[in-house]
Design a protein around this motif. Structure first.
Motif, mmCIF file in Angstrom:
data_model
loop_
_atom_site.group_PDB
_atom_site.id
_atom_site.type_symbol
_atom_site.label_atom_id
_atom_site.label_comp_id
_atom_site.label_asym_id
_atom_site.label_seq_id
_atom_site.Cartn_x
_atom_site.Cartn_y
_atom_site.Cartn_z
ATOM 1 N N ALA A 63 0.838 -1.209 0.000
ATOM 2 C CA ALA A 63 0.000 0.000 0.000
ATOM 3 C C ALA A 63 0.872 1.258 0.000
ATOM 4 O O ALA A 63 0.591 2.220 -0.732
ATOM 5 C CB ALA A 63 -0.930 -0.007 1.211
ATOM 6 N N GLU A 64 1.927 1.245 0.815
ATOM 7 C CA GLU A 64 2.834 2.391 0.899
ATOM 8 C C GLU A 64 3.514 2.658 -0.444
ATOM 9 O O GLU A 64 3.559 3.801 -0.922
ATOM 10 C CB GLU A 64 3.879 2.123 1.985
ATOM 11 N N LEU A 65 4.037 1.602 -1.072
ATOM 12 C CA LEU A 65 4.724 1.762 -2.354
ATOM 13 C C LEU A 65 3.760 2.173 -3.465
ATOM 14 O O LEU A 65 4.102 3.000 -4.307
ATOM 15 C CB LEU A 65 5.455 0.473 -2.740
ATOM 16 N N THR A 66 2.569 1.601 -3.462
ATOM 17 C CA THR A 66 1.565 1.957 -4.468
ATOM 18 C C THR A 66 1.243 3.450 -4.377
ATOM 19 O O THR A 66 1.193 4.153 -5.393
ATOM 20 C CB THR A 66 0.292 1.107 -4.288
ATOM 21 N N LEU A 68 3.160 5.836 -2.999
ATOM 22 C CA LEU A 68 4.356 6.608 -3.329
ATOM 23 C C LEU A 68 4.558 6.681 -4.842
ATOM 24 O O LEU A 68 4.813 7.751 -5.398
ATOM 25 C CB LEU A 68 5.579 5.976 -2.651
ATOM 26 N N LEU A 69 4.421 5.545 -5.513
ATOM 27 C CA LEU A 69 4.608 5.522 -6.966
ATOM 28 C C LEU A 69 3.515 6.295 -7.697
ATOM 29 O O LEU A 69 3.777 6.909 -8.734
ATOM 30 C CB LEU A 69 4.680 4.080 -7.468
ATOM 31 N N SER A 70 2.312 6.308 -7.142
ATOM 32 C CA SER A 70 1.228 7.060 -7.783
ATOM 33 C C SER A 70 1.467 8.568 -7.691
ATOM 34 O O SER A 70 0.958 9.333 -8.503
ATOM 35 C CB SER A 70 -0.121 6.702 -7.165
ATOM 36 N N ARG A 71 2.249 8.986 -6.693
ATOM 37 C CA ARG A 71 2.539 10.410 -6.510
ATOM 38 C C ARG A 71 3.908 10.804 -7.057
ATOM 39 O O ARG A 71 4.335 11.940 -6.925
ATOM 40 C CB ARG A 71 2.467 10.769 -5.024
ATOM 41 N N ALA A 72 4.607 9.850 -7.659
ATOM 42 C CA ALA A 72 5.980 10.101 -8.113
ATOM 43 C C ALA A 72 6.043 11.164 -9.207
ATOM 44 O O ALA A 72 5.218 11.195 -10.110
ATOM 45 C CB ALA A 72 6.597 8.813 -8.631
ATOM 46 N N GLN A 73 7.031 12.021 -9.045
ATOM 47 C CA GLN A 73 7.341 13.006 -10.077
ATOM 48 C C GLN A 73 8.809 12.773 -10.425
ATOM 49 O O GLN A 73 9.698 13.110 -9.638
ATOM 50 C CB GLN A 73 7.134 14.426 -9.574
#
Length: 162
Positions: A63-66, A68-73
């Motif tokens: 959940a944490e990685l999902t 983080l990756l969804s907010r990645a710039q």
């Protein structure tokens, strides 16, 4: 939704970890739970409880990685000048009290590694340095108390992520 700055390498590193958790670790822990369940009484089954704890950790990390990756710039620090401290800048600073010099590179959360001098963009030191130029002084509250530093140099250096 707050964007999370990271390099392409950092993004790929997190994406690989997420894929491994989903396709390998999640499957493995389900098998561990099934095996432990077959040993009988679940109330006193330490293997079962350990596997369930591991499963909860894996699901939390997924959940944490999902998120983080969804907010990645993804930012490419080679695409701009480093005349002021920015993401990807390697900065030499001098402690104004001790004259001790330290070198830090401002990176995303996935690349942060204090042993190598890679500090997260969200760390107090990085936040205090952002936008500063050579010769600028700044104060930052660290665990040892407030310290004052001067920017000695700013440049781009490729990360040693090996």
């Amino acid at each position: 939704m707050q964007k999370e700055a990271m390099s392409k390498f950092g993004y790929e590193k997190l994406a690989l970890e997420l894929e491994n958790l989903k396709s390998v670790e999640r499957v493995r822990v389900v098998e561990e739970i099934d095996t432990a369940r077959s040993h009988g009484d679940l109330k006193e089954n330490a293997e079962y409880h350990a596997a369930r704890e591991k499963q909860a950790f894996i699901e939390g990390r997924i959940a944490e990685l999902t998120d983080l990756l969804s907010r990645a710039q993804i930012i490419d620090p080679t695409s701009y000048e480093h005349n002021a401290v920015k993401f990807g800048s390697t900065v030499l600073i001098s402690d104004l009290d001790t004259d001790k010099e330290s070198r830090y590179t401002v990176v995303g959360i996935a690349e942060a590694n204090l042993d190598k001098g890679y500090i997260s963009l969200s760390s107090p030191l990085a936040k205090a340095m952002l936008g500063k130029k050579v010769g600028d002084e700044f104060k930052v509250r660290l665990p040892k108390g407030e310290s004052e530093f001067e920017i000695v140099s700013i440049k781009y250096e490729p990360l040693d992520l090996g």
